[in-house]
Design an enzyme around this catalytic site. Structure first.
Site, PDB file in Angstrom:
ATOM      1  N   ASP A 210       0.831  -1.196   0.000  1.00  0.00           N
ATOM      2  CA  ASP A 210       0.000   0.000   0.000  1.00  0.00           C
ATOM      3  C   ASP A 210       0.873   1.257   0.000  1.00  0.00           C
ATOM      4  O   ASP A 210       1.888   1.317   0.702  1.00  0.00           O
ATOM      5  CB  ASP A 210      -0.893  -0.020   1.245  1.00  0.00           C
ATOM      6  CG  ASP A 210      -1.911   1.099   1.271  1.00  0.00           C
ATOM      7  OD1 ASP A 210      -2.764   1.130   0.364  1.00  0.00           O
ATOM      8  OD2 ASP A 210      -1.852   1.929   2.191  1.00  0.00           O
ATOM      9  N   GLU A 260      15.054 -15.026   0.184  1.00  0.00           N
ATOM     10  CA  GLU A 260      15.437 -16.056   1.152  1.00  0.00           C
ATOM     11  C   GLU A 260      14.557 -17.291   1.028  1.00  0.00           C
ATOM     12  O   GLU A 260      14.882 -18.347   1.569  1.00  0.00           O
ATOM     13  CB  GLU A 260      15.322 -15.505   2.584  1.00  0.00           C
ATOM     14  CG  GLU A 260      16.312 -14.408   2.917  1.00  0.00           C
ATOM     15  CD  GLU A 260      16.031 -13.767   4.275  1.00  0.00           C
ATOM     16  OE1 GLU A 260      16.728 -12.815   4.629  1.00  0.00           O
ATOM     17  OE2 GLU A 260      15.085 -14.223   4.970  1.00  0.00           O
TER      18      GLU A 260
END
Length: 564
Positions: A210, A260
Site C-alpha cells: 500500500d 530467502e
C-alpha cells in the site's frame, strides 16, 4: 507449528496469474455477526477453486479501528479478533494451497494506526525520545508552536499535521488516525523486515504494498509550501514525500528477504507515479511488479483501450517485468456501473462519484449496457499477457450499490468530506451467495452494510447453473486462459482500426472486441468464447470474442478483416 507450503515452486507464477481480491469483512460471515471473517473465506474455498483463480489477495485483516477500512493497522502480525485468529489464518492458507491457490496479503508500510503500541509509546515518551523518532514529529510554527510545521493537506482532508498535548505535531499524509512512520529509522526498517518474514514463514506467497511510493521522505527544514508541491516543474524524485529515489533502497532490502524463500516471495506496488517512474517499483531488484490503473481509468473507447495496452506492454517489456490489468477494486465504483453511465462518465472516477452523490439517480444508469460492456471488457483483459486482478463480486456482474443511506455509511471519507464524497462503501457491500435469506447467504443474520433487493438475482445460487450467466462466463474464460496461456508475447492484427480492438497471442489465440454500435465481421477461425450471442459471422456491438486459428497460424494481411 506446521506451516503450509506454496502449491508449486515456480518462481514466475505471478507473471500471468489471475489474482482475486477479497475484502475480508464483506466476503463471507461464518458466525452470523454481520461481519465477514477468515472462517467465512475458508467456507468458500471450493467456490474460489471452481472459479479457476491462481491466487487470492486479502485486503487488511489486521486489528484495526477501521478509520480507513483496515488500512489503519494496530498490529501487523495478528488477525483482528472480530475476523478470527492466527490459527484460522494458517488453516485458510493451508487449504488454499491444497487447492493450488497462492496467498497474497496487504501490507501497509507508510503509516500505522494511532492505536499501534509504538504510537502510544511515542505519545507517552515525549519530545526527543527514541519512541518519537519512529514517527515524524515536529515543533510548530508561530509563537508557542501554535501553527502546524507546514501548510500541507492530508489525503483525508484538512491539515496533514495533528498537535499532541505537549505541543508537538505529527505528520499524517492520510487521516489523523494514520500517523506516518519515519523510514529513516533503522528500527522501523528492521521491524518491517521481521513482519515480511513473519508472514512468509506462515506460507504467504506475496505482498500487495500500500502507498508504495510514500515511504521515503525528505523533511529538512524549512519545509516546502504546498504550492511548491503542486509545481509541475519539480524534478522527478524531488517531491518531499512522494516517489523519492531513496524509496528503492528500502525495497532492495525487502527483495533480499523475498529471495530467502523458495520460490521467492512476490510483491506488487500500489504506486501512484508517472508512467516513466513506475518501472523502478517493478524492478527485479525491488518489488518486481507494480499496478497500473490505466485500463481502469480508460473510457469505453477503442482508441483509449488500444493506446493503454500498447503503452503498458511496452513499459513492461522495457523493465523485464509483467504488467498488471485491473478493472475494479475496493476503492472505485464497480466497472459494470461505470460502463453503464453516459459517455461523459465512463471511466471517469470523479463523475462516478457524482453519480453516487445522487444516490444512483443521476445521470441515468443503463444497467444492461453496463453489464454487456463489463463482460466484453473482462474477456479482452483476460486475453492480455500479464497478471489480471479481479475484485470480489465482479464475476457476478455486480453493480455499485448507489443508494446506501447516509446513516449506514461506514467509510470515513463521507464524514470527513462533509458529505461531498459518498465514499467507497458501495463497492464493499457484502456479497450475495443465495437467492434469499437475511443477507443472501453472506451470513445467518443481516450484513454490516445493507444489501439491495436485486442482490438475490445476482447471487451465486442464481447464476451457477445458468450457462449464459456472468459467473459462468468468468469460469469458462479462466479455464480457457489457463489452457491457452503461453509466452508473454502479443501482436496487433493487421487491419485493426476504428471501433475494433483485435490482437493475437501465441498458438493462434485471437481476441477481438467491437466497441462500436454496428456489427463487424468476425475474422476466420473457431469461436471458443464470446461475451454475448453472435450474429452469424458478425460480432455485435460491445462484444468480445475469442477465436482459435486452424493450426495456430497467424493471420496474414489478406485474412484479416478490414474494420470500419
Amino acid at each position: 507449528m506446521e506451516m503450509s507450503s506454496p502449491p508449486a515452486a515456480d518462481a514466475d507464477w505471478w507473471r500471468q496469474a489471475v489474482v482475486y481480491q477479497i475484502y475480508p469483512r464483506s466476503f463471507a460471515d461464518s458466525d452470523g455477526d454481520g461481519l465477514g471473517d477468515i472462517r467465512g473465506i475458508i467456507s468458500r474455498i471450493p467456490y474460489l477453486a471452481s472459479l479457476g483463480i491462481d491466487a487470492v489477495w486479502l485486503s487488511p485483516f489486521y486489528p484495526s479501528a477501521l478509520a480507513d477500512g483496515g488500512y489503519d493497522v494496530d498490529d501487523y502480525r495478528d488477525v483482528d479478533p472480530r475476523l478470527g485468529t492466527l490459527a484460522d489464518f494458517d488453516e485458510m492458507t493451508a487449504r488454499l494451497h491444497a487447492n493450488a491457490i497462492k496467498v497474497i496479503v496487504d501490507i501497509v508500510p507508510n503509516h500505522t494506526s494511532s492505536r499501534h503500541a509504538w504510537f502510544r509509546e511515542a505519545l507517552a515518551a515525549g519530545k526527543g525520545s527514541p519512541a518519537r523518532d519512529r514517527y515524524i514529529f515536529r515543533d510548530g510554527q508561530a509563537p508557542g508552536g501554535a501553527e502546524p510545521p507546514s501548510d500541507w493537506d492530508s489525503m483525508g482532508g484538512g491539515s496533514a499535521w495533528t498537535r499532541v498535548p505537549d505541543g508537538q505535531w505529527y505528520l499524517h499524509l492520510f487521516t489523523a488516525e494514520q500517523p506516518d512512520l519515519n523510514w529513516a529509522s533503522r528500527e522501523v526498517r528492521d521491524d518491517f523486515l521481521a513482519t515480511l518474514r513473519f508472514w512468509s514463514d506462515r506460507g504467504v506467497d506475496g505482498f500487495r504494498v500500500d502507498v508504495a511510493h510514500g515511504l521515503a521522505k525528505n523533511l529538512v527544514e524549512p519545509l516546502a509550501a504546498k504550492a511548491r508541491l503542486a509545481d509541475r516543474s519539480l524534478p522527478p524524485g524531488a517531491h518531499p514525500f512522494w516517489d523519492r529515489d531513496e524509496v528503492h533502497d528500502i525495497y532492495a532490502e525487502w527483495r533480499q528477504v523475498f529471495n530467502e524463500y523458495e520460490p521467492p516471495r512476490t510483491a506488487v506496488a500500489e504506486a501512484w507515479v508517472d508512467r516513466s517512474r513506475r518501472h523502478r517499483y517493478a524492478s527485479p531488484k525491488g518489488l518486481g511488479q507494480a499496478f497500473n490503473f490505466d485500463l481502469l481509468d480508460a473510457n469505453w473507447n477503442a482508441g483509449q483501450f488500444r493506446s493503454t495496452i500498447t503503452d503498458n506492454l511496452a513499459e513492461a517489456q522495457q523493465q523485464g517485468a509483467s504488467t498488471t490489468w485491473v478493472l475494479s477494486n475496493h476503492d472505485v465504483v464497480r466497472h459494470a456501473t461505470r460502463y453503464g453511465l453516459p459517455p461523459e462518465s465512463q471511466g471517469n472516477r470523479q463523475n462516478a462519484r457524482t453519480w453516487l452523490l445522487s444516490d444512483g439517480i443521476s445521470p441515468a444508469l443503463d444497467r444492461g449496457l453496463g453489464i454487456r460492456r463489463a463482460r466484453a471488457a473482462i474477456l479482452l483483459m483476460l486475453a492480455l499477457p500479464g497478471s489480471a486482478y479481479l475484485y470480489q463480486g465482479e464475476e457476478l456482474g455486480l453493480h455499485e450499490v448507489g443508494n446506501l443511506p447516509p446513516e449506514r455509511l461506514q467509510d470515513p471519507v463521507f464524514w470527513r468530506s462533509g458529505g461531498t464524497d459518498k465514499g467507497r462503501d458501495g463497492c464493499r457491500v457484502p456479497l450475495p451467495w443465495t437467492i434469499d435469506g437475511p443477507s443472501f447467504g453472506f451470513g445467518t443474520g443481516p450484513a454490516h452494510l445493507p444489501q439491495p433487493a436485486w442482490f438475490g438475482l445476482a447471487s451465486v445460487e442464481a447464476q451457477e447453473h445458468d450457462p449464459a450467466s456472468t459467473l459462468n462466463l468468468y469460469g469458462q474464460a479462466l479455464r480457457w486462459r489457463r489452457k491457452l496461456q503461453a509466452a508473454e508475447s502479443f501482436e496487433w492484427i493487421p487491419g485493426t482500426r476504428g471501433q475494433v480492438v483485435h490482437f493475437g497471442r501465441p498458438g493462434g489465440w485471437r481476441s477481438v472486441t467491437n466497441f462500436g454500435t454496428d456489427p463487424v465481421p468476425l475474422p476466420r477461425g473457431t469461436v471458443i468464447l464470446a461475451s454475448a450471442p453472435l450474429d452469424g459471422g458478425q460480432l455485435p456491438h460491445d462484444t468480445t470474442a475469442w477465436l482459435l486459428l486452424p493450426g495456430g497460424k497467424p493471420l496474414s494481411g489478406c485474412d484479416a478483416p478490414q474494420y470500419p
